[in-house]
Design a protein around this motif. Structure first.
Motif, PDB file in Angstrom:
ATOM      1  N   LYS A  65      31.710   8.895   6.885  1.00 26.11           N
ATOM      2  CA  LYS A  65      30.967  10.159   6.885  1.00 26.11           C
ATOM      3  C   LYS A  65      29.746  10.070   5.975  1.00 26.11           C
ATOM      4  O   LYS A  65      28.660  10.535   6.333  1.00 26.11           O
ATOM      5  N   GLU A  66      29.921   9.456   4.791  1.00 21.03           N
ATOM      6  CA  GLU A  66      28.792   9.331   3.842  1.00 21.03           C
ATOM      7  C   GLU A  66      27.665   8.533   4.482  1.00 21.03           C
ATOM      8  O   GLU A  66      26.489   8.875   4.363  1.00 21.03           O
ATOM      9  N   SER A  67      28.050   7.453   5.160  1.00 25.94           N
ATOM     10  CA  SER A  67      27.056   6.591   5.800  1.00 25.94           C
ATOM     11  C   SER A  67      26.313   7.366   6.903  1.00 25.94           C
ATOM     12  O   SER A  67      25.086   7.272   7.031  1.00 25.94           O
ATOM     13  N   ILE A  68      27.040   8.163   7.667  1.00 22.91           N
ATOM     14  CA  ILE A  68      26.412   8.938   8.753  1.00 22.91           C
ATOM     15  C   ILE A  68      25.471   9.992   8.160  1.00 22.91           C
ATOM     16  O   ILE A  68      24.327  10.147   8.627  1.00 22.91           O
ATOM     17  N   ASP A  69      25.933  10.688   7.114  1.00 23.24           N
ATOM     18  CA  ASP A  69      25.084  11.709   6.479  1.00 23.24           C
ATOM     19  C   ASP A  69      23.788  11.086   5.949  1.00 23.24           C
ATOM     20  O   ASP A  69      22.699  11.640   6.114  1.00 23.24           O
ATOM     21  N   ALA A  70      23.936   9.920   5.317  1.00 18.33           N
ATOM     22  CA  ALA A  70      22.752   9.240   4.767  1.00 18.33           C
ATOM     23  C   ALA A  70      21.801   8.830   5.894  1.00 18.33           C
ATOM     24  O   ALA A  70      20.578   8.908   5.759  1.00 18.33           O
ATOM     25  N   ALA A  71      22.388   8.411   7.035  1.00 18.58           N
ATOM     26  CA  ALA A  71      21.551   7.989   8.175  1.00 18.58           C
ATOM     27  C   ALA A  71      20.769   9.172   8.736  1.00 18.58           C
ATOM     28  O   ALA A  71      19.587   9.043   9.074  1.00 18.58           O
ATOM     29  N   VAL A  72      21.418  10.342   8.817  1.00 21.15           N
ATOM     30  CA  VAL A  72      20.716  11.531   9.336  1.00 21.15           C
ATOM     31  C   VAL A  72      19.539  11.865   8.408  1.00 21.15           C
ATOM     32  O   VAL A  72      18.416  12.122   8.878  1.00 21.15           O
ATOM     33  N   ALA A  73      19.782  11.810   7.103  1.00 20.44           N
ATOM     34  CA  ALA A  73      18.703  12.104   6.142  1.00 20.44           C
ATOM     35  C   ALA A  73      17.563  11.091   6.296  1.00 20.44           C
ATOM     36  O   ALA A  73      16.382  11.466   6.315  1.00 20.44           O
ATOM     37  N   ALA A  74      17.916   9.824   6.438  1.00 15.42           N
ATOM     38  CA  ALA A  74      16.882   8.774   6.562  1.00 15.42           C
ATOM     39  C   ALA A  74      16.079   8.951   7.848  1.00 15.42           C
ATOM     40  O   ALA A  74      14.846   8.800   7.852  1.00 15.42           O
ATOM     41  N   VAL A  75      16.768   9.300   8.954  1.00 14.74           N
ATOM     42  CA  VAL A  75      16.071   9.480  10.240  1.00 14.74           C
ATOM     43  C   VAL A  75      15.152  10.703  10.159  1.00 14.74           C
ATOM     44  O   VAL A  75      14.006  10.677  10.650  1.00 14.74           O
ATOM     45  N   THR A  76      15.616  11.758   9.504  1.00 10.89           N
ATOM     46  CA  THR A  76      14.789  12.968   9.364  1.00 10.89           C
ATOM     47  C   THR A  76      13.498  12.606   8.631  1.00 10.89           C
ATOM     48  O   THR A  76      12.402  13.026   9.040  1.00 10.89           O
ATOM     49  N   GLU A  77      13.640  11.771   7.608  1.00 13.04           N
ATOM     50  CA  GLU A  77      12.449  11.375   6.854  1.00 13.04           C
ATOM     51  C   GLU A  77      11.533  10.472   7.690  1.00 13.04           C
ATOM     52  O   GLU A  77      10.326  10.688   7.768  1.00 13.04           O
ATOM     53  N   LEU A  78      12.152   9.496   8.361  1.00 11.82           N
ATOM     54  CA  LEU A  78      11.368   8.547   9.173  1.00 11.82           C
ATOM     55  C   LEU A  78      10.593   9.229  10.295  1.00 11.82           C
ATOM     56  O   LEU A  78       9.545   8.751  10.720  1.00 11.82           O
ATOM     57  N   THR A  79      11.138  10.347  10.802  1.00  8.39           N
ATOM     58  CA  THR A  79      10.523  11.019  11.960  1.00  8.39           C
ATOM     59  C   THR A  79       9.777  12.291  11.561  1.00  8.39           C
ATOM     60  O   THR A  79       9.477  13.129  12.429  1.00  8.39           O
ATOM     61  N   GLY A  80       9.522  12.459  10.280  1.00  2.23           N
ATOM     62  CA  GLY A  80       8.792  13.638   9.809  1.00  2.23           C
ATOM     63  C   GLY A  80       9.518  14.931  10.154  1.00  2.23           C
ATOM     64  O   GLY A  80       8.874  15.931  10.493  1.00  2.23           O
ATOM     65  N   GLY A  81      10.849  14.919  10.134  1.00  6.42           N
ATOM     66  CA  GLY A  81      11.644  16.131  10.375  1.00  6.42           C
ATOM     67  C   GLY A  81      11.988  16.370  11.829  1.00  6.42           C
ATOM     68  O   GLY A  81      12.779  17.250  12.150  1.00  6.42           O
ATOM     69  N   LYS A  82      11.421  15.574  12.746  1.00  3.67           N
ATOM     70  CA  LYS A  82      11.629  15.825  14.182  1.00  3.67           C
ATOM     71  C   LYS A  82      13.035  15.413  14.646  1.00  3.67           C
ATOM     72  O   LYS A  82      13.665  16.088  15.445  1.00  3.67           O
ATOM     73  N   GLY A  83      13.497  14.301  14.164  1.00  7.36           N
ATOM     74  CA  GLY A  83      14.808  13.790  14.610  1.00  7.36           C
ATOM     75  C   GLY A  83      14.662  12.811  15.756  1.00  7.36           C
ATOM     76  O   GLY A  83      13.554  12.398  16.104  1.00  7.36           O
TER      77      GLY A  83
END
Ligand SMILES: NC(=O)c1ccc[n+]([C@@H]2O[C@H](COP(=O)([O-])OP(=O)(O)OC[C@H]3O[C@@H](n4cnc5c(N)ncnc54)[C@H](OP(=O)(O)O)[C@@H]3O)[C@@H](O)[C@H]2O)c1
Length: 317
Positions: A65-83
């Motif tokens: 779960k921690e790894s998935i949560d961190a991945a969502v945060a990283a993707v949000t940053e990489l995509t400028g909030g778009k996802g």
């Protein structure tokens, strides 16, 4: 990057189908976020993708779960909030073994990655897709999600679960503009086989030891019939690029023959063939054949279609 370029996250991209798909989609101009557990393999992949296209890497263990949560945060940053535009749930593995002899812990391990991991990652990335009323989820299942092979009962059951969950998600997410697609690979040359047969000695003390050993030998020679993972990378690319993707992509095409046979053959004939390929006979299993002959009718007892003996295939339900 072109207008048609999509941001695609792939799980299990450190090897096999996931790795090939990451490189192929990057080459096609998509922004690939290749994820996996092995940092060194992710670094090698990034180096290999240089000059091909845009490929970022991300550590992601689909069972954490921690790894998935961190991945969502990283993707949000990489995509400028778009996802994400597209999520490819590819991480998975199977362990070969007699179904009755695989213990709970091993069974759960396969379900944790192939089923619960896939669902947890999907759930984590869905809110952004739902909010945008757009997105695509591509689940790598298997032809083994529609037919069951001997000694792959546990693995196949995880893929049957993936098939069913994907069907339900497809109905439920379409109103939000989200498509759900299944990829159904046949036999593909990756690390899958090595993982599957990695610990067969655990079945040495079971009645199936002889059959499992022979099956392992046979599967080594069958490797020459395996397809290159590019076949699946191309099927995934079709699902990514299509305006309205199909519900299922079977690849390679020759795999359709197995699906057709399983649908057409009477159960008894199919079962006989499955026992044959897996050496499931009284001799290999050390069973008293004479005693068995009294109890079990010899093949073939079933006449083909239209026979009053023909029974519907249980797995077709
Ligand atoms: N090859 C075939 O014949 C075949 C046929 C039908 C379906 N499939 C399906 O295709 C998919 C890919 O398999 P493959 O053939 O490419 O096998 P593979 O070469 O063994 O690759 C499997 C990938 O999944 C990753 N993985 C496993 N557990 C993970 C976890 N908890 N979190 C994140 N990543 C994880 C592996 O990473 P690690 O290296 O860290 O373990 C690896 O990158 C699987 O879902 C498999 O069931 C394969």
């Amino acid at each position: 990057m072109s207008n048609t370029s999509k941001t695609v996250l792939i799980t299990g991209a450190t090897a096999g189908i996931g790795r090939m798909t990451a490189l192929h989609l990057a080459k096609l101009g998509h922004h690939v976020i290749a994820s996996g557990r092995k940092v060194a393999e992710l670094a090698k992949l990034k180096t290999e993708a240089q000059g091909l296209g845009t490929l970022d890497t991300l550590v992601l263990d689909v069972t954490s779960k921690e790894s998935i949560d961190a991945a969502v945060a990283a993707v949000t940053e990489l995509t400028g909030g778009k996802g994400l535009d597209v999520l490819v749930n590819n991480a998975g593995f199977g362990v070969l073994g007699p179904t009755s002899e695989i213990d709970d812990a091993e069974m759960r391990r396969q379900y944790e990655t192939n089923v619960f991991g896939l669902m947890a990652v999907t759930r984590a990335f869905l809110p952004q897709m739902r909010a945008r009323r757009a997105g695509r989820i591509i689940n790598v299942s298997s032809v083994g999600g529609r037919i069951t092979l001997p000694f792959f009962g546990v693995y196949n059951s995880t893929k049957y679960a993936v098939e069913s969950l994907s069907d339900a998600l497809r109905y439920e997410l379409r109103p939000f503009g989200i498509d759900v697609t299944l990829i159904e690979p046949g036999v593909i040359r990756t690390n899958f086989e090595a993982t599957a047969v990695g610990n067969l000695s655990q079945f040495d003390a079971t009645p199936y030891a002889g059959a499992v050993a022979k099956y392992e030998q046979m599967s080594k020679t069958a490797d020459r019939f395996a397809s290159n993972p590019i076949v699946i990378a191309k099927a995934i690319a079709r699902a990514v690029n299509a305006r309205r993707p199909a519900a299922r992509y079977v690849a390679p095409r020759s795999t359709n023959f197995a699906l057709l046979m399983s649908a057409l053959l009477p159960t008894r004939v199919w079962d006989w063939a499955m026992r044959k390929v897996a050496f499931l006979n009284p001799k290999t299993l050390g069973v008293d054949g004479a005693a068995l002959a009294d109890a079990t009718p010899a093949f073939p007892v079933t006449r083909v279609h239209g026979s009053p003996n023909a029974q519907p295939r249980a797995s077709a339900n």
